[in-house]
Design a protein around this motif. Sequence first.
Motif, mmCIF file in Angstrom:
data_model
loop_
_atom_site.group_PDB
_atom_site.id
_atom_site.type_symbol
_atom_site.label_atom_id
_atom_site.label_comp_id
_atom_site.label_asym_id
_atom_site.label_seq_id
_atom_site.Cartn_x
_atom_site.Cartn_y
_atom_site.Cartn_z
ATOM 1 N N THR A 2 0.822 -1.213 0.000
ATOM 2 C CA THR A 2 0.000 0.000 0.000
ATOM 3 C C THR A 2 0.856 1.262 0.000
ATOM 4 O OG1 THR A 2 -0.213 -0.060 2.399
ATOM 5 C CG2 THR A 2 -1.980 -1.086 1.119
ATOM 6 N N GLU A 3 2.136 1.132 0.330
ATOM 7 C CA GLU A 3 3.021 2.298 0.274
ATOM 8 C C GLU A 3 3.087 2.841 -1.148
ATOM 9 O OE1 GLU A 3 6.795 1.172 1.862
ATOM 10 O OE2 GLU A 3 5.924 0.584 3.778
ATOM 11 N N GLN A 4 3.043 1.955 -2.134
ATOM 12 C CA GLN A 4 3.078 2.396 -3.523
ATOM 13 C C GLN A 4 1.804 3.155 -3.875
ATOM 14 O OE1 GLN A 4 3.991 -1.605 -4.750
ATOM 15 N NE2 GLN A 4 5.769 -0.828 -5.888
ATOM 16 N N LEU A 5 0.675 2.673 -3.408
ATOM 17 C CA LEU A 5 -0.576 3.388 -3.676
ATOM 18 C C LEU A 5 -0.608 4.717 -2.921
ATOM 19 C CD1 LEU A 5 -3.246 0.543 -3.726
ATOM 20 C CD2 LEU A 5 -2.078 1.641 -5.645
ATOM 21 N N GLN A 6 -0.040 4.736 -1.738
ATOM 22 C CA GLN A 6 0.057 5.983 -0.973
ATOM 23 C C GLN A 6 0.922 6.993 -1.728
ATOM 24 O OE1 GLN A 6 -1.402 6.950 2.040
ATOM 25 N NE2 GLN A 6 -0.539 8.945 1.523
ATOM 26 N N GLN A 7 2.043 6.524 -2.262
ATOM 27 C CA GLN A 7 2.921 7.410 -3.024
ATOM 28 C C GLN A 7 2.214 7.904 -4.281
ATOM 29 O OE1 GLN A 7 5.998 8.698 -2.169
ATOM 30 N NE2 GLN A 7 5.488 9.997 -3.902
ATOM 31 N N ALA A 8 1.497 7.011 -4.955
ATOM 32 C CA ALA A 8 0.742 7.409 -6.145
ATOM 33 C C ALA A 8 -0.294 8.468 -5.774
ATOM 34 C CB ALA A 8 0.067 6.196 -6.782
ATOM 35 N N ARG A 9 -0.979 8.271 -4.657
ATOM 36 C CA ARG A 9 -1.966 9.246 -4.193
ATOM 37 C C ARG A 9 -1.295 10.589 -3.934
ATOM 38 N NH1 ARG A 9 -4.038 11.986 -0.300
ATOM 39 N NH2 ARG A 9 -2.406 11.463 1.141
ATOM 40 N N ASP A 10 -0.149 10.575 -3.280
ATOM 41 C CA ASP A 10 0.578 11.810 -2.993
ATOM 42 C C ASP A 10 1.005 12.520 -4.287
ATOM 43 O OD1 ASP A 10 0.262 11.186 -0.314
ATOM 44 O OD2 ASP A 10 2.351 10.547 -0.038
ATOM 45 N N ASP A 11 1.495 11.741 -5.251
ATOM 46 C CA ASP A 11 1.884 12.313 -6.543
ATOM 47 C C ASP A 11 0.686 12.958 -7.228
ATOM 48 O OD1 ASP A 11 4.546 11.498 -6.270
ATOM 49 O OD2 ASP A 11 4.213 9.617 -7.365
ATOM 50 N N LEU A 12 -0.463 12.289 -7.133
ATOM 51 C CA LEU A 12 -1.662 12.828 -7.781
ATOM 52 C C LEU A 12 -2.166 14.084 -7.083
ATOM 53 C CD1 LEU A 12 -3.507 9.528 -8.668
ATOM 54 C CD2 LEU A 12 -2.327 11.095 -10.230
ATOM 55 N N ASP A 32 -8.865 10.063 -4.663
ATOM 56 C CA ASP A 32 -9.803 9.588 -3.639
ATOM 57 C C ASP A 32 -9.886 8.067 -3.619
ATOM 58 O OD1 ASP A 32 -10.314 12.220 -2.988
ATOM 59 O OD2 ASP A 32 -12.251 12.304 -4.038
ATOM 60 N N ALA A 33 -9.877 7.453 -4.796
ATOM 61 C CA ALA A 33 -9.941 5.995 -4.859
ATOM 62 C C ALA A 33 -8.704 5.377 -4.221
ATOM 63 C CB ALA A 33 -10.073 5.540 -6.314
ATOM 64 N N PHE A 34 -7.525 5.918 -4.517
ATOM 65 C CA PHE A 34 -6.302 5.386 -3.918
ATOM 66 C C PHE A 34 -6.299 5.604 -2.414
ATOM 67 C CE2 PHE A 34 -3.829 5.850 -8.129
ATOM 68 C CZ PHE A 34 -4.338 4.641 -8.568
ATOM 69 N N ASP A 35 -6.841 6.703 -1.982
ATOM 70 C CA ASP A 35 -6.947 6.954 -0.546
ATOM 71 C C ASP A 35 -7.808 5.877 0.112
ATOM 72 O OD1 ASP A 35 -6.281 8.540 1.713
ATOM 73 O OD2 ASP A 35 -8.266 9.451 1.661
ATOM 74 N N ASP A 36 -8.917 5.531 -0.536
ATOM 75 C CA ASP A 36 -9.789 4.470 -0.024
ATOM 76 C C ASP A 36 -9.049 3.130 0.034
ATOM 77 O OD1 ASP A 36 -11.856 6.266 0.239
ATOM 78 O OD2 ASP A 36 -12.880 5.634 -1.603
ATOM 79 N N TYR A 37 -8.265 2.819 -0.997
ATOM 80 C CA TYR A 37 -7.534 1.556 -1.024
ATOM 81 C C TYR A 37 -6.518 1.491 0.109
ATOM 82 C CZ TYR A 37 -9.220 1.550 -5.890
ATOM 83 O OH TYR A 37 -9.999 1.621 -7.010
ATOM 84 N N MET A 39 -6.621 3.073 2.979
ATOM 85 C CA MET A 39 -7.261 3.053 4.292
ATOM 86 C C MET A 39 -8.062 1.790 4.568
ATOM 87 S SD MET A 39 -6.114 5.737 5.430
ATOM 88 C CE MET A 39 -6.733 7.003 6.461
ATOM 89 N N SER A 40 -8.432 1.037 3.548
ATOM 90 C CA SER A 40 -9.277 -0.133 3.768
ATOM 91 C C SER A 40 -8.442 -1.415 3.773
ATOM 92 C CB SER A 40 -10.353 -0.226 2.689
ATOM 93 O OG SER A 40 -9.805 -0.691 1.477
ATOM 94 N N ASP A 41 -9.083 -2.491 4.174
ATOM 95 C CA ASP A 41 -8.435 -3.803 4.176
ATOM 96 C C ASP A 41 -8.567 -4.499 2.829
ATOM 97 O OD1 ASP A 41 -7.718 -3.522 6.829
ATOM 98 O OD2 ASP A 41 -9.566 -4.437 7.560
ATOM 99 N N THR A 42 -9.368 -3.945 1.946
ATOM 100 C CA THR A 42 -9.610 -4.538 0.646
ATOM 101 C C THR A 42 -8.670 -3.927 -0.387
ATOM 102 O OG1 THR A 42 -11.935 -4.793 1.220
ATOM 103 C CG2 THR A 42 -11.357 -5.005 -1.098
ATOM 104 N N ALA A 43 -7.925 -4.772 -1.053
ATOM 105 C CA ALA A 43 -6.996 -4.306 -2.083
ATOM 106 C C ALA A 43 -7.681 -4.319 -3.443
ATOM 107 C CB ALA A 43 -5.772 -5.204 -2.112
ATOM 108 N N PRO A 44 -7.338 -3.375 -4.294
ATOM 109 C CA PRO A 44 -7.921 -3.367 -5.633
ATOM 110 C C PRO A 44 -7.393 -4.539 -6.459
ATOM 111 C CG PRO A 44 -6.199 -1.710 -5.467
ATOM 112 C CD PRO A 44 -6.394 -2.284 -4.097
#
Length: 88
Positions: A2-12, A32-37, A39-44
């Motif tokens: 999820t660190e990668q999705l967090q970084q992607a969210r930050d870049d966006l 917003d979608a990456f933020d949800d991913y 924060m949640s236990d469900t991975a895309p």
Amino acid sequence: MTEQLQQARDDLEEAAKSADDDVRDDIRETTDAFDDYVMSDTAPDHAILDERLNTLRQVREEADGNTKDKVEEAIEEVEDYREQVDQA
């Protein structure tokens, strides 16, 4: 992972600051979608990630400058993340 999705969210988030109005909404929706991913236990899954990547690729084509650079960085992070996701 999820660190990668967090970084992607930050870049966006950075991309949205310099984005034109016509792409800002798409960037924010994906952020917003990456933020949800993150924060949640469900991975895309692959299909969801493909949809998000397609949106970001379209944004990249319409963007320029810092916006384009940050979107490109986010795409790279999501693609790296996607490689680690098991396919159904």
